[in-house]
Design a protein around this motif. Sequence first.
Motif, mmCIF file in Angstrom:
data_model
loop_
_atom_site.group_PDB
_atom_site.id
_atom_site.type_symbol
_atom_site.label_atom_id
_atom_site.label_comp_id
_atom_site.label_asym_id
_atom_site.label_seq_id
_atom_site.Cartn_x
_atom_site.Cartn_y
_atom_site.Cartn_z
ATOM 1 N N ASN A 1 0.828 -1.200 0.000
ATOM 2 C CA ASN A 1 0.000 0.000 0.000
ATOM 3 C C ASN A 1 0.876 1.270 0.000
ATOM 4 O O ASN A 1 0.608 2.228 -0.729
ATOM 5 N N TYR A 2 1.939 1.257 0.820
ATOM 6 C CA TYR A 2 2.887 2.393 0.817
ATOM 7 C C TYR A 2 3.488 2.584 -0.575
ATOM 8 O O TYR A 2 3.612 3.695 -1.073
ATOM 9 N N LEU A 3 3.886 1.460 -1.183
ATOM 10 C CA LEU A 3 4.511 1.523 -2.505
ATOM 11 C C LEU A 3 3.546 2.100 -3.544
ATOM 12 O O LEU A 3 3.924 2.910 -4.386
ATOM 13 N N GLU A 4 2.270 1.692 -3.450
ATOM 14 C CA GLU A 4 1.286 2.178 -4.426
ATOM 15 C C GLU A 4 0.983 3.669 -4.225
ATOM 16 O O GLU A 4 0.795 4.405 -5.180
ATOM 17 N N GLN A 5 0.970 4.098 -2.943
ATOM 18 C CA GLN A 5 0.799 5.534 -2.659
ATOM 19 C C GLN A 5 1.943 6.334 -3.290
ATOM 20 O O GLN A 5 1.753 7.399 -3.876
ATOM 21 N N GLY A 6 3.156 5.784 -3.109
ATOM 22 C CA GLY A 6 4.353 6.429 -3.668
ATOM 23 C C GLY A 6 4.267 6.551 -5.177
ATOM 24 O O GLY A 6 4.575 7.598 -5.758
ATOM 25 N N LEU A 7 3.787 5.486 -5.825
ATOM 26 C CA LEU A 7 3.683 5.475 -7.284
ATOM 27 C C LEU A 7 2.683 6.535 -7.759
ATOM 28 O O LEU A 7 2.956 7.280 -8.708
ATOM 29 N N LYS A 8 1.531 6.625 -7.055
ATOM 30 C CA LYS A 8 0.517 7.632 -7.433
ATOM 31 C C LYS A 8 1.114 9.045 -7.364
ATOM 32 O O LYS A 8 0.909 9.872 -8.250
ATOM 33 N N LEU A 9 1.844 9.294 -6.275
ATOM 34 C CA LEU A 9 2.451 10.618 -6.093
ATOM 35 C C LEU A 9 3.483 10.908 -7.185
ATOM 36 O O LEU A 9 3.535 12.003 -7.736
ATOM 37 N N ALA A 10 4.313 9.894 -7.500
ATOM 38 C CA ALA A 10 5.371 10.059 -8.517
ATOM 39 C C ALA A 10 4.754 10.348 -9.881
ATOM 40 O O ALA A 10 5.258 11.172 -10.647
ATOM 41 N N GLU A 11 3.627 9.657 -10.180
ATOM 42 C CA GLU A 11 2.961 9.876 -11.475
ATOM 43 C C GLU A 11 2.378 11.289 -11.542
ATOM 44 O O GLU A 11 2.432 11.959 -12.562
ATOM 45 N N LYS A 12 1.848 11.729 -10.396
ATOM 46 C CA LYS A 12 1.274 13.077 -10.306
ATOM 47 C C LYS A 12 2.355 14.142 -10.537
ATOM 48 O O LYS A 12 2.146 15.149 -11.193
ATOM 49 N N LEU A 13 3.545 13.879 -9.973
ATOM 50 C CA LEU A 13 4.665 14.820 -10.092
ATOM 51 C C LEU A 13 5.327 14.752 -11.464
ATOM 52 O O LEU A 13 6.102 15.627 -11.834
ATOM 53 N N GLY A 14 5.056 13.662 -12.201
ATOM 54 C CA GLY A 14 5.735 13.463 -13.488
ATOM 55 C C GLY A 14 7.212 13.180 -13.314
ATOM 56 O O GLY A 14 8.030 13.461 -14.194
ATOM 57 N N ASP A 15 7.566 12.628 -12.140
ATOM 58 C CA ASP A 15 8.974 12.380 -11.814
ATOM 59 C C ASP A 15 9.357 10.967 -12.268
ATOM 60 O O ASP A 15 9.082 9.983 -11.588
ATOM 61 N N LEU A 16 9.983 10.892 -13.446
ATOM 62 C CA LEU A 16 10.317 9.581 -14.030
ATOM 63 C C LEU A 16 11.296 8.792 -13.168
ATOM 64 O O LEU A 16 11.190 7.582 -13.031
ATOM 65 N N GLN A 17 12.264 9.511 -12.609
ATOM 66 C CA GLN A 17 13.284 8.882 -11.776
ATOM 67 C C GLN A 17 12.628 8.097 -10.631
ATOM 68 O O GLN A 17 12.920 6.931 -10.389
ATOM 69 N N THR A 18 11.709 8.773 -9.922
ATOM 70 C CA THR A 18 11.053 8.151 -8.776
ATOM 71 C C THR A 18 10.038 7.108 -9.241
ATOM 72 O O THR A 18 9.863 6.078 -8.594
ATOM 73 N N CYS B 1 9.653 3.285 -8.024
ATOM 74 C CA CYS B 1 8.390 2.701 -7.529
ATOM 75 C C CYS B 1 8.074 1.394 -8.244
ATOM 76 O O CYS B 1 7.769 0.384 -7.608
ATOM 77 N N PHE B 2 8.132 1.429 -9.584
ATOM 78 C CA PHE B 2 7.849 0.206 -10.360
ATOM 79 C C PHE B 2 8.803 -0.914 -9.957
ATOM 80 O O PHE B 2 8.405 -2.055 -9.761
ATOM 81 N N SER B 3 10.073 -0.554 -9.844
ATOM 82 C CA SER B 3 11.105 -1.526 -9.490
ATOM 83 C C SER B 3 10.819 -2.139 -8.118
ATOM 84 O O SER B 3 10.838 -3.361 -7.937
ATOM 85 N N SER B 4 10.530 -1.270 -7.124
ATOM 86 C CA SER B 4 10.289 -1.750 -5.758
ATOM 87 C C SER B 4 9.033 -2.612 -5.673
ATOM 88 O O SER B 4 9.007 -3.624 -4.977
ATOM 89 N N LEU B 5 7.975 -2.202 -6.416
ATOM 90 C CA LEU B 5 6.754 -3.015 -6.439
ATOM 91 C C LEU B 5 7.044 -4.379 -7.075
ATOM 92 O O LEU B 5 6.591 -5.416 -6.588
ATOM 93 N N GLY B 6 7.812 -4.348 -8.152
ATOM 94 C CA GLY B 6 8.183 -5.599 -8.818
ATOM 95 C C GLY B 6 8.911 -6.545 -7.885
ATOM 96 O O GLY B 6 8.592 -7.741 -7.794
#
Length: 613
Positions: A464-481, A485-490
């Motif tokens: 759940n923490y990881l998915e929250q992080g991914l939503k935020l990163a997508e919102k920010l348009g921050d490809l690096q993060t 997120c994708f890597s950590s979820l994987g």
Amino acid sequence: MSESLPLQDRYLALIDEIVETTLKGKISSVEQVYQILLKSIASGTGEVFELALSDRLTTLQTQVDSEKDELKKSKATRSLRAIKTIQTQWQRWQEQNKATEAIALAVREITIASNDERLAVLLRYTDPNQKYPLNLSQLQQLAKSLQQFGAANSDLMQISTGMTQGIASWQRIQENLLSWMYEQKGSLGFGGVPGERGPWASWAKLVKSEIPQSFFQTLAIEQSAIEFTQKQPNITLSNWVELAIVLQFLQRGLVTWFDQQAYDIQAGPKLSISTFLTFAVIWSQLANGFQTQAVIYSNAASQIMLQILRTFAQRPYFPLYGGIFASFSGSYLRDTLDYLDEPLRSAEGTQEKARILTLLGYSQRALGNYPRSINFHQQALEIARNAKDRPCEIANLNHLSRTYVQEKNYAEAINNSQRALILSRQAGDKTGETNALVNLGYSEVMQAQQLENIEPEVYESAINYLEQGLKLAEKLGDLQTQSLCFSSLGIAYLVTAQYETAIKYLEVGFKTAQVSGDLYTQGRNLAYLAEAYYHLQNVEKTIYTGSLGMYLLEQISSQEWRQPAGLLTIIKGQLGADKFQVLLQQNRPKMISVIGVDGYDYIPELLEKYHHG
């Protein structure tokens, strides 16, 4: 001081005279005051005048504040007004004369410096972090002025000649600074075909001078700057200064151009970052290479490297969260981050230092030097905290969390990510918060796995923490993060044996890391993809992803290349060498599109290297 005392008295008298003349009504405009200053202040003595002016200003201000007698107070107030007029005209004088002043001061300091210190003094005047660094035409004037002292001192003549030649070499390059980009048909960066194309080869053809030409040719064939110093054992002071001028203006010219590429938000900063780091590394290698020849050259190279890093640390796109390995394509830039460590020990505890240490810390993590990485991040954390650089402080807590995960110290990893999460939310630092959420989720997954905790709730909460992080990163348009997120979820789904889901996230993670140019995250995603495919008994895809991951990680000298190498060695043992080779060959076209023919040919050598320990 004895020389400056009468001068200070003269300047005090000058200030008093202007004030008196103003009070008598004999000065009708501020222009008159400016003309008096222009006539009366000798070049190179501005500091003395400044002290005298400050002295009178303080005295009169105190008088105005404390005087009870109305008549005397009125006179003091008019005198203070006159002093303030002098002050504004003095500022105008400074603006007009700062170039002349700076050159005069540079000539004075360089000529009186000892032979050992002269180069360091010169480099202070070309430092872009100074309030008034000398520009190209001012350096030309400085070279001419130093030439006058050449008969008395051969070092000064060599510095003057080196500066003149360096400026001429740079001007030849300047007109065609970016021609190599068009020759390469869209391939940006410092990679390319060794020897023929790419920036170094292009610049080697442009300069007509032996030393810079030899230097560019060395880098063009993917040899390091250290190898250049070995080829040039008798480099003169004049040669060294010429090379320094060319490289400094070259680096700044590239950064200026890349910074202006507003049409491509990704490419501009990415290429500027690449340029800053490439040149910092080159100077660190020159410092390393010259150690055995001339300590003066070695120290001066370290000085330029620190100047570049300090300038870089002040840029808004300074990469607090990684991704810098994009700039290290080409074998001549391997194992270089170690060199950056040494000169930083002598740098003062500035905010810039904290940011540079952050970069070194996460680079050392990628190289597998975890204790060293932790040491850098802890130093950076302390400096950032004292400098009240909150984003940098949060970034270092996040990096410490990641490095502790690598050391399998999950309790510390969770602790640092929780602190980063609290601080980032207080500070409104969304990038910091995103990274903290990802690190917290990832650390909790890894800890649960270590404790063999199979309760699904534990993993659900972490994911759940990881998915929250991914939503935020997508919102920010921050490809690096996002790629993190994708890597950590994987990886989280991989350790919980949900292989299909793991592959989905790791593949997106790999593609995102390719776009952001982060070789380390690309390599790690591929290494874990190989594991996921292995569990699903898809041998061909295991060989494809494992080989690519192994190659990319080894290219940036990360010890993690051994993880996919171990897996590939097991498969090779199970299939037999011939069948393994057939499957590798089947994926050759796809692999060449990512790592080139040389990369593909290097894979069997790497497996051999792993086999021999």
